[in-house]
Design a protein around this motif. Structure first.
Motif, mmCIF file in Angstrom:
data_model
loop_
_atom_site.group_PDB
_atom_site.id
_atom_site.type_symbol
_atom_site.label_atom_id
_atom_site.label_comp_id
_atom_site.label_asym_id
_atom_site.label_seq_id
_atom_site.Cartn_x
_atom_site.Cartn_y
_atom_site.Cartn_z
ATOM 1 N N SER A 101 1.693 -8.379 8.021
ATOM 2 C CA SER A 101 2.936 -8.035 7.327
ATOM 3 C C SER A 101 2.922 -8.579 5.902
ATOM 4 O O SER A 101 3.395 -7.917 4.963
ATOM 5 C CB SER A 101 4.146 -8.600 8.087
ATOM 6 O OG SER A 101 4.223 -8.038 9.389
ATOM 7 N N ALA A 102 2.348 -9.776 5.708
ATOM 8 C CA ALA A 102 2.244 -10.337 4.358
ATOM 9 C C ALA A 102 1.347 -9.473 3.491
ATOM 10 O O ALA A 102 1.650 -9.232 2.302
ATOM 11 C CB ALA A 102 1.705 -11.770 4.435
ATOM 12 N N SER A 103 0.216 -8.988 4.057
ATOM 13 C CA SER A 103 -0.697 -8.121 3.285
ATOM 14 C C SER A 103 -0.017 -6.811 2.932
ATOM 15 O O SER A 103 -0.163 -6.299 1.799
ATOM 16 C CB SER A 103 -1.959 -7.864 4.100
ATOM 17 O OG SER A 103 -2.637 -9.082 4.367
ATOM 18 N N ALA A 104 0.767 -6.278 3.872
ATOM 19 C CA ALA A 104 1.470 -5.022 3.612
ATOM 20 C C ALA A 104 2.509 -5.220 2.514
ATOM 21 O O ALA A 104 2.694 -4.345 1.644
ATOM 22 C CB ALA A 104 2.136 -4.521 4.901
ATOM 23 N N TYR A 105 3.162 -6.418 2.531
ATOM 24 C CA TYR A 105 4.151 -6.713 1.487
ATOM 25 C C TYR A 105 3.460 -6.805 0.128
ATOM 26 O O TYR A 105 3.970 -6.282 -0.883
ATOM 27 C CB TYR A 105 4.867 -8.030 1.813
ATOM 28 C CG TYR A 105 5.768 -8.523 0.716
ATOM 29 C CD1 TYR A 105 6.976 -7.895 0.442
ATOM 30 C CD2 TYR A 105 5.405 -9.635 -0.061
ATOM 31 C CE1 TYR A 105 7.787 -8.352 -0.590
ATOM 32 C CE2 TYR A 105 6.218 -10.100 -1.079
ATOM 33 C CZ TYR A 105 7.417 -9.453 -1.338
ATOM 34 O OH TYR A 105 8.235 -9.897 -2.346
ATOM 35 N N GLY A 106 2.281 -7.394 0.078
ATOM 36 C CA GLY A 106 1.540 -7.484 -1.184
ATOM 37 C C GLY A 106 1.183 -6.120 -1.725
ATOM 38 O O GLY A 106 1.279 -5.877 -2.945
ATOM 39 N N GLN A 107 0.744 -5.218 -0.852
ATOM 40 C CA GLN A 107 0.427 -3.861 -1.285
ATOM 41 C C GLN A 107 1.658 -3.147 -1.816
ATOM 42 O O GLN A 107 1.596 -2.426 -2.824
ATOM 43 C CB GLN A 107 -0.142 -3.059 -0.105
ATOM 44 C CG GLN A 107 -1.569 -3.403 0.262
ATOM 45 C CD GLN A 107 -2.516 -3.052 -0.888
ATOM 46 O OE1 GLN A 107 -3.051 -3.932 -1.576
ATOM 47 N NE2 GLN A 107 -2.687 -1.760 -1.130
ATOM 48 N N ALA A 108 2.791 -3.332 -1.133
ATOM 49 C CA ALA A 108 4.027 -2.675 -1.580
ATOM 50 C C ALA A 108 4.434 -3.179 -2.954
ATOM 51 O O ALA A 108 4.905 -2.403 -3.813
ATOM 52 C CB ALA A 108 5.143 -2.920 -0.565
ATOM 53 N N VAL A 109 4.223 -4.495 -3.201
ATOM 54 C CA VAL A 109 4.566 -5.049 -4.511
ATOM 55 C C VAL A 109 3.692 -4.406 -5.575
ATOM 56 O O VAL A 109 4.178 -4.054 -6.676
ATOM 57 C CB VAL A 109 4.415 -6.579 -4.515
ATOM 58 C CG1 VAL A 109 4.548 -7.137 -5.931
ATOM 59 C CG2 VAL A 109 5.454 -7.219 -3.589
ATOM 60 N N ARG A 110 2.389 -4.264 -5.273
ATOM 61 C CA ARG A 110 1.479 -3.666 -6.256
ATOM 62 C C ARG A 110 1.822 -2.208 -6.539
ATOM 63 O O ARG A 110 1.680 -1.734 -7.656
ATOM 64 C CB ARG A 110 0.034 -3.781 -5.771
ATOM 65 C CG ARG A 110 -0.527 -5.199 -5.970
ATOM 66 C CD ARG A 110 -2.017 -5.221 -5.673
ATOM 67 N NE ARG A 110 -2.301 -5.145 -4.243
ATOM 68 C CZ ARG A 110 -2.379 -6.203 -3.442
ATOM 69 N NH1 ARG A 110 -2.140 -7.427 -3.931
ATOM 70 N NH2 ARG A 110 -2.631 -6.048 -2.168
ATOM 71 N N MET A 111 2.298 -1.496 -5.503
ATOM 72 C CA MET A 111 2.602 -0.070 -5.699
ATOM 73 C C MET A 111 4.043 0.153 -6.135
ATOM 74 O O MET A 111 4.406 1.258 -6.562
ATOM 75 C CB MET A 111 2.356 0.697 -4.389
ATOM 76 C CG MET A 111 0.866 0.769 -4.020
ATOM 77 S SD MET A 111 0.576 1.785 -2.535
ATOM 78 C CE MET A 111 1.379 0.783 -1.292
ATOM 79 N N GLY A 112 4.883 -0.820 -6.006
ATOM 80 C CA GLY A 112 6.292 -0.683 -6.392
ATOM 81 C C GLY A 112 7.143 -0.094 -5.301
ATOM 82 O O GLY A 112 8.363 0.004 -5.458
ATOM 83 N N ARG A 113 6.553 0.312 -4.208
ATOM 84 C CA ARG A 113 7.282 0.848 -3.070
ATOM 85 C C ARG A 113 6.418 0.728 -1.818
ATOM 86 O O ARG A 113 5.219 0.481 -1.910
ATOM 87 C CB ARG A 113 7.676 2.313 -3.305
ATOM 88 C CG ARG A 113 6.503 3.245 -3.455
ATOM 89 C CD ARG A 113 6.961 4.678 -3.631
ATOM 90 N NE ARG A 113 7.765 4.799 -4.842
ATOM 91 C CZ ARG A 113 8.515 5.863 -5.107
ATOM 92 N NH1 ARG A 113 8.574 6.872 -4.231
ATOM 93 N NH2 ARG A 113 9.190 5.921 -6.235
ATOM 94 N N PHE A 114 7.027 0.959 -0.693
ATOM 95 C CA PHE A 114 6.289 0.851 0.565
ATOM 96 C C PHE A 114 5.823 2.243 0.964
ATOM 97 O O PHE A 114 6.572 3.043 1.542
ATOM 98 C CB PHE A 114 7.198 0.244 1.651
ATOM 99 C CG PHE A 114 6.447 -0.153 2.911
ATOM 100 C CD1 PHE A 114 5.792 -1.381 3.004
ATOM 101 C CD2 PHE A 114 6.393 0.708 4.013
ATOM 102 C CE1 PHE A 114 5.108 -1.737 4.155
ATOM 103 C CE2 PHE A 114 5.711 0.340 5.166
ATOM 104 C CZ PHE A 114 5.061 -0.887 5.244
#
Length: 344
Positions: free
Chosen positions: A18-31
């Motif tokens: 979940s932390a890795s998924a949150y990091g990706q969402a931050v980089r992309m600006g959305r989930f």
């Protein structure tokens, strides 16, 4: 499935995926579900699980104007949003606890004042009704489970009293209660008393005698004590002071133990009553040497004045004195009391 990812506090647990998924969402600006699944090489089901965790942790929130799009928010914003309500509730509870504690502690002076008053009342009960006192003693005797301590001054006891005491002693001994009784030496010359003592000691009671004792005293289980009432009315049977205060009861027990340690075991003889023994003789001589009158000597030693005077006459003759006063003087200067003490 998400329920297993909750901590004891009820908040969702942030796992590594979940932390890795949150990091990706931050980089992309959305989930972006498909992009995160491809980047992290996980199944759509795992991405859906991480989305649910992040939403519970307030790290993903719907985009204003487009609720179908989830955008990541800063951890500080998420934390404030997630625990703000809980913190407010905690503050309210702390305030309520402080308020309750303050109000209750304000009663402390009232409590201790009440305790002092209650202790004063409960420490002593002065009961003037002898019948009620006897009823209370009977009740405590029935409740007694470990030990009873008794001091019975006054020399020989009436046969009818001994008959009731015999039944009482056997009942308590049968329940495993330790029974210790302290008489005066003068009780040894009384045939009914010796018979009574012989019977109860064979059943397990312990009896000793001393030349002088304090007033009558009953102590049950080292918890409650009965002391005779001081009354100016000789025609009224005395009541009793009932003592429950632990410090005072412990003091009375210490007094009893002190007298008991200095007393002589009462071992009744089978033959007829013995003559005046050394213990009684020494006690009479000691009081004579102090100048006590016959009545006071008799009262202190628990015997009749008539019997006391007979003993004094015997002692006067033994001391080769022509008067009671001379006998007392001869006792005081002869050192005979020290000699008798050395024999004990």
């Amino acid at each position: 499935m998400v329920g297993s990812n909750y901590s004891a506090s009820g908040f969702a647990e942030l796992d590594d995926l979940s932390a890795s998924a949150y990091g990706q969402a931050v980089r992309m600006g959305r989930f972006e579900r498909a992009s995160i699944a491809a980047t992290l090489s996980v199944s759509p089901e795992e991405v859906a699980r991480t989305e649910l965790v992040l939403r519970h942790l307030k790290l993903l929130q719907p985009m204003p104007g487009d609720p179908s799009v989830l955008v990541p928010v800063g951890p500080d914003v998420a934390a404030a949003d997630l625990v703000g309500a809980a913190e407010a509730q905690i503050r309210d509870l702390q305030s309520a606890v402080t308020d309750v504690r303050t109000k209750l502690l304000s009663l402390t002076p009232l409590y201790f004042e009440g305790r002092r008053e209650r202790n004063r009342v409960e420490a002593f009960d002065l009961i003037n009704d002898a019948t009620l006192v006897q009823s209370m003693i009977n009740e405590r005797r029935q409740q007694c489970h470990s030990e009873v301590l008794m001091i019975q001054p006054g020399g020989p006891r009436p046969p009818e009293v001994l008959s009731a005491a015999r039944e009482t002693a056997h009942e308590m001994l049968g329940r495993g209660v330790r029974v210790r009784t302290l008489y005066q030496h003068t009780a040894r010359s009384d045939l009914p008393t010796r018979s009574y003592v012989r019977e109860i000691t064979e059943a397990g009671a312990e009896v000793r005698t001393a030349d002088e004792v304090i007033d009558r005293l009953f102590i049950y289980d080292r918890e409650i004590a009965f002391l005779p009432e001081r009354t100016a009315d000789p025609g009224r049977p005395p009541g009793a002071a009932v003592v429950r205060e632990p410090t005072l009861v412990a003091f009375l027990c210490s007094v009893f133990d002190h007298l008991w340690d200095g007393a002589t075991p009462f071992v009744p003889e089978n033959p007829k009553a013995p003559a005046t023994g050394d213990d009684v003789k020494r006690s009479i001589m000691r009081l004579m040497a102090k100048g006590f009158k016959d009545e006071m000597v008799a009262r202190r030693l628990g015997m009749s004045v008539r019997t006391c005077r007979r003993h004094i006459a015997e002692i006067t003759e033994e001391m080769e004195a022509t008067s009671r006063f001379q006998a007392g003087f001869n006792v005081a200067v002869s050192g005979i009391l020290a000699q008798l003490n050395d024999l004990i």
